[in-house]
Motif scaffolding. Structure first.
Motif: not given
Length: 211
Positions: A49-77
């Protein structure tokens, strides 16, 4: 080539201590109703699963405030498979390159479904802060980037959710309970689109894309 990095959602699966238990049970069946429907009961932080800031930050961003392209990542392992139970992942392991997300590969997904899965390696606050400073989202094949409370916890471990606060407090995302990371090269694309719950977190179908 797509590589599945997600745990199956099923009855009795591993959850964070205190989170809702998971059940997937028949609601309608072919024999009785001539069609099949299951009913699933689960928390927003079930499985991979993915955590949004509001998970631990009162008043933080929710998942629906992120554009879909924010969930496709150039990643390094980052290979952390040399670490053992409740070992820290230190700042020295955090890369300093152009990327969207750093995935800490501990190999702990092999313990999925066992008590040992809760005694995973964790990010030190300094390592999490380095990720936040470099603008990285964080992925891990563990239950949390922070230590999970168990009877094996020691007094030297950071308390609370300091890694969560560092990364989510910077507006970045955290992807937890990945699996099959050994099948990936060092650099890859991670796609982790959440269910459209819109709140503090959601299960994802995480997929690694390898050219």
């Amino acid at each position: 080539m797509p590589i599945d990095l997600s745990h199956r959602i099923e009855t009795g699966m591993t959850v964070y201590p205190g989170d809702p238990s998971v059940s997937v049970e028949p609601h309608a069946t072919h024999a009785r109703d001539e069609y099949r429907v299951d009913v699933a009961r689960l928390g927003s932080h079930t499985g991979t699963h993915v955590d949004a800031p509001i998970h631990v930050i009162p008043g933080g961003r929710t998942l629906d405030t992120y554009a879909l392209d924010r969930f496709a990542f150039e990643a390094e392992k980052v290979d952390c498979t040399d670490l053992g139970d409740r070992d820290p992942i230190t700042r020295e392991r955090v890369p300093d390159r152009e990327l969207d997300l750093v995935v800490f590969w501990t190999g702990w997904s092999t313990h999925w479904g066992t008590d040992r899965y809760l005694d995973h390696p964790y990010l030190t606050p300094e390592a999490a802060t380095a990720c936040a400073e470099r603008g990285y989202a964080v992925g891990t094949d563990t239950l949390s980037p922070d230590p999970t409370p168990t009877e094996n916890a020691t007094g030297s471990e950071p308390d609370g959710f300091r890694a969560h606060h560092a990364v989510l407090g910077a507006g970045d995302l955290v992807v937890e309970n990945l699996r099959n990371l050994g099948a990936l090269p060092e650099r890859f694309e991670l796609r982790a689109y959440p269910l459209a719950l819109g709140g503090d977190g959601a299960p994802v179908r995480a997929v690694g894309i390898v050219e």
